[in-house]
Design an enzyme around this catalytic site. Structure first.
Site, PDB file in Angstrom:
ATOM      1  N   SER A 250       0.835  -1.215   0.000  1.00  0.00           N
ATOM      2  CA  SER A 250       0.000   0.000   0.000  1.00  0.00           C
ATOM      3  C   SER A 250       0.860   1.251   0.000  1.00  0.00           C
ATOM      4  O   SER A 250       2.020   1.230   0.413  1.00  0.00           O
ATOM      5  CB  SER A 250      -0.944   0.074   1.203  1.00  0.00           C
ATOM      6  OG  SER A 250      -1.795  -1.037   1.251  1.00  0.00           O
ATOM      7  N   ASP A 322       7.019  -8.878  11.343  1.00  0.00           N
ATOM      8  CA  ASP A 322       7.106 -10.342  11.439  1.00  0.00           C
ATOM      9  C   ASP A 322       6.345 -10.797  12.675  1.00  0.00           C
ATOM     10  O   ASP A 322       6.822 -10.648  13.802  1.00  0.00           O
ATOM     11  CB  ASP A 322       8.572 -10.759  11.522  1.00  0.00           C
ATOM     12  CG  ASP A 322       8.756 -12.268  11.453  1.00  0.00           C
ATOM     13  OD1 ASP A 322       7.741 -12.983  11.432  1.00  0.00           O
ATOM     14  OD2 ASP A 322       9.912 -12.716  11.421  1.00  0.00           O
ATOM     15  N   VAL A 324       4.872 -14.046  12.719  1.00  0.00           N
ATOM     16  CA  VAL A 324       4.766 -15.499  12.595  1.00  0.00           C
ATOM     17  C   VAL A 324       6.160 -16.092  12.770  1.00  0.00           C
ATOM     18  O   VAL A 324       7.130 -15.603  12.188  1.00  0.00           O
ATOM     19  CB  VAL A 324       4.199 -15.913  11.227  1.00  0.00           C
ATOM     20  CG1 VAL A 324       4.244 -17.424  11.041  1.00  0.00           C
ATOM     21  CG2 VAL A 324       2.760 -15.419  11.075  1.00  0.00           C
ATOM     22  N   ASP A 325       6.257 -17.138  13.581  1.00  0.00           N
ATOM     23  CA  ASP A 325       7.525 -17.835  13.784  1.00  0.00           C
ATOM     24  C   ASP A 325       7.326 -19.327  13.602  1.00  0.00           C
ATOM     25  O   ASP A 325       6.238 -19.867  13.877  1.00  0.00           O
ATOM     26  CB  ASP A 325       8.070 -17.557  15.191  1.00  0.00           C
ATOM     27  CG  ASP A 325       8.478 -16.109  15.370  1.00  0.00           C
ATOM     28  OD1 ASP A 325       9.525 -15.721  14.832  1.00  0.00           O
ATOM     29  OD2 ASP A 325       7.740 -15.369  16.056  1.00  0.00           O
TER      30      ASP A 325
END
Length: 799
Positions: A250, A322, A324-325
């Protein structure tokens, strides 16, 4: 003979009746924009004026009535879209489309979005203002389901309409949150590269923060001035077939009064989302004595994600943080249902799910869950090998207050009230852009951030016993990147790297500086911005970086190896200013060259599958510029050749020669036929449009279109052998909100307001969008009433 004539007349009569019947049937499927309608639970009459583009302007005596009507009018134009979006997170796609979607349903069920939604709804405060209005909105949807015409897609797929509940709202929000997770495309791929090729290969991919690029600067006035492959290949493929929106990027900027011609704030925003038909946003203007908003709504979500009124305006871009792991787990060698924890071997949680499948029996499936999250082996087909991989996602691990956040943002009256709602967004990560009539401009990176030690690389799968602790050290919202009324008199975001957070850089999947650099270069020197110049800027198609990349690569071109055509092309490329207009030959040549440049650099080490996945990542876009200056990269050598060690010059020349040859093979030697308009197109695809016979009816396009990847008019596409750039994502709307003339602010949708193919507003903005045109976002009631083509009056239900 008479008998034949009689039979002919009978057949003709039957045919006429059939045509009339089909016509009547089609007429009944159209949205109803005029007349009167009774609504259950409505307290007072609500008037809906539809403007020339089918946008409803809703006038009610109170908010509950207005949101109830919003649900009804939203459903009559977008019920099919609502149905698809609520089904994704809850594993309901196979019930509509059959066994091919079972893998997708398994994946999304294992993410736990639906389970988290159940918990949230079970603990919801029924007196919460946001919940009350959300339920009123759902009441409106459900009355349309009960009494309105059934969209044609339900007939074609054979599914029954079912009522919407509060869980559906949270499931849709959960899916939209997942669609931001670039980690699924990146972390497993980088782990494979690291383990297969070594850290030297990883180093040259430029996955870490680059202090030399254009950063978003913080400013707060309270301060001084082959282990596994891509986890989501199959999921993305399936969702691509379905053509449901995925968030991609965006642009947004907000200009303070000091830099505008009329001394008032201007907000510009164009969220980049996967193109589909219908397009993602449903516009609605609501006026009550206590609430005023011109908003942009996602199907099935009551409160707008983008909006403005006479007091303030806001927009969004993707933060790209981030959240998400991935963790390796170690199974007990004597019991595969146990894994190693800090307390020794413990049992996996076993989750059982049932998936309904169209024209087939229900499918029962089971997956395991560790303390970190679901084990993806056996769920995501791309997980190869025996090592269990668990996914940890903050969205499902914290209390979900997104409804409170959206309610708060849409009901704020000033900057302080607006800012108060922001900490309720824990995921997905969003850059919230703000401007108001008082002259304030602001940018806030919203997400629940947490401390990550420098020693931890979040872009690799953590080994057993390593990685982030279960109890994360959460940061307060005051430590999030943000800027309020900065001294340069503007804020912006182009999904690029934000400045430091309390002395630390927060890891993420930020996009390259290309758009950010262009935005800053245009904004900084100009101090007389108005609506017209802002609208020109939001459709700008010039790259600020690619001419420099060409200059860097051209240094390695050996002119002795070039044909006459090649010599002419390299000369024209050196003079190119990076403009992606329809007539540009250089744009076409550049992208062919870069594709072969990437292919010849990376494919020999990665192989076909991993190279394809590499092309879909953000870091691929980030590394093109720095790689063009890195003569010593380990990637230059072609490992498939044993008798010679290739260097950068070899790869650059080979790639350029192949690009020219492929263009000549595809279009001939006449370079005028290489124009950008011949390779860069846009088509808005409907899920039913994948059936060839129905494509022209449901799909919108294709059209040649200006723009490209990572210019302000950002139109995403994939690189592949075809050399054709079919746009897959881009501006889901373009908005310019000018507080010096708020009632004449402008916008555009990619296709049209309605998702009903029988509506006149199904694609009435498509060509305007392609041409970079705009229409007015009307807020003046007298003007709305005067220009309205139709009026729909809602009355309280009378027994």
């Amino acid at each position: 003979m008479r008998t034949l004539k009689r039979i002919g007349k009978i057949l003709l009569a039957i045919l006429v009746l059939l045509v009339i019947g089909i016509g009547i049937f089609i007429y009944t499927l159209k949205p109803d924009y005029t007349g009167e309608q009774e609504l259950v639970h409505l307290e007072k009459e609500v008037s809906v004026y539809y403007d020339n583009y089918g946008i409803p302007h809703i006038y009610g005596a109170n908010e509950k009535d207005a949101f109830r009507v919003l649900g009804y009018v939203h459903a009559q134009d977008r019920l099919w879209q609502m149905e698809l979006l609520r089904r994704i997170a809850s594993g309901g796609l196979s019930e509509v489309f059959g066994k091919d979607l079972v893998g997708t349903d398994k994946f999304f069920l294992s993410l736990g979005i639906a389970d988290a939604s159940k918990i949230t709804v079970a603990n919801v405060d029924e007196e919460n203002e946001g919940v009350v209005l959300a339920k009123a909105y759902l009441d409106g949807i459900n009355q349309f389901i009960a009494e309105g015409p059934t969209p044609i897609e339900f007939y074609l797929t054979g599914i029954e309409k079912e009522e919407f509940v509060l869980e559906d709202v949270y499931n849709t929000i959960g899916y939209m949150a997942f669609s931001f997770a670039m980690a699924h495309k990146t972390d497993p791929l980088l782990t494979t590269i690291n383990s297969k090729l070594g850290p030297d290969y990883l180093k040259d991919l430029h996955i870490e923060s680059d202090v030399t690029t254009e950063w978003i600067k913080n400013y707060n006035p309270t301060q001084n001035d082959s282990i596994q492959n891509n986890l989501t290949t199959a999921v993305n493929k399936a969702l691509g077939v379905l053509n449901v929106p995925l968030f991609e990027g965006s642009n947004s900027w907000v200009i303070a009064p000091e830099k505008t011609k009329n001394g008032k704030v201007i907000l510009a925003n164009d969220p980049h989302i996967g193109f589909a038909q219908p397009s993602v946003w449903f516009e609605a203007h609501i006026e009550t004595p206590n609430y005023s908003k011109y908003g942009y709504h996602i199907a099935g979500i009551p409160f707008p994600m983008l909006g403005h009124n006479r007091k303030l305006a806001y927009g969004v871009t993707m933060f790209e943080n981030d959240d998400v792991d991935f963790y390796y787990e170690q199974n007990n060698p004597d019991n595969a249902d146990q894994y190693l924890s800090s307390n020794g071997y413990v049992d996996y949680e076993i989750i059982n799910k049932t998936i309904k499948v169209k024209d087939s029996k229900d499918i029962e499936f089971t997956y395991k869950k560790s303390v970190h999250g679901p084990i993806l082996n056996g769920i995501a087909d791309q997980i190869q090998g025996d090592r269990p991989i668990a996914m940890s996602w903050i969205y499902t691990q914290m209390d979900n207050k997104v409804i409170d956040a959206l309610f708060g943002l849409s009901h704020a009256n000033n900057l302080n009230e607006f800012k108060t709602a922001l900490p309720n967004i824990h995921a997905p990560g969003l850059n919230i852009m703000y401007g108001d009539a008082e002259g304030n401009v602001a940018w806030f990176a919203t997400a629940q951030l947490y401390n990550i030690p420098d020693s931890i690389n979040t872009k690799l799968i953590y080994e057993v016993g390593e990685g982030l602790p279960l109890q994360k050290e959460l940061l307060s919202f005051s430590e999030n990147p943000q800027a309020i009324n900065p001294s340069n008199h503007y804020v912006y975001s182009a999904n690029n790297q934000p400045d430091s957070i309390a002395g630390m850089l927060y890891p993420g999947y930020y996009l390259p500086e290309n758009r950010a650099k262009r935005i800053v270069n245009l904004l900084a020197p100009k101090n007389d911005w108005d609506k017209e110049s802002a609208s020109e800027m939001i459709t700008d198609v010039t790259s600020s970086v690619e001419p420099t990349i060409i200059a860097d690569l051209a240094k390695f071109i050996d002119i002795n190896l070039l044909t006459e055509t090649g010599l002419k092309v390299i000369d024209s490329l050196k003079m190119w200013n990076g403009n992606y207009n329809l007539q540009s030959v250089e744009a076409t040549v550049y992208n062919r060259w870069i594709y072969y440049y990437l292919k010849n650099t990376f494919k020999d080490e990665l192989g076909e599958e991993l190279f394809t996945q590499f092309l879909s990542t953000h870091f691929m876009k980030r590394l093109i510029a720095p790689l063009s200056r890195n003569e010593s990269s380990v990637w230059w050598d072609d490992v498939s050749t044993t008798d010679v060690k290739e260097n950068m010059q070899d790869i650059v020349n080979k790639s350029f020669t192949e690009a020219i040859k492929s263009l000549e093979n595809d279009f001939g030697k006449n370079r005028e036929s290489w124009e950008w308009k011949n390779v860069h197109t846009i088509e808005h695809s409907h899920p039913i449009g994948q059936i060839a016979a129905l494509r022209s009816f449901f799909n919108v396009g294709p059209y040649p279109i200006e723009g490209s990847r990572e210019v302000i008019n950002n139109l995403g596409f994939s690189y592949d052998e075809t050399g054709l750039y079919k746009t897959s994502s881009g501006p889901s709307t373009r908005r310019i909100v000018d507080f010096s003339d708020i009632e004449n602010s402008i916008s555009i949708l990619p296709t049209g307001q309605s998702g009903n193919p029988f509506s006149s507003h199904y694609k009435d903005q498509a060509e305007m969008f392609v041409n970079g045109e705009f229409r007015k976002m009307m807020m003046n009631k007298d003007e709305v009433m005067e220009s309205s083509e139709s009026v729909l009056l809602f009355k309280p239900f009378e027994n």
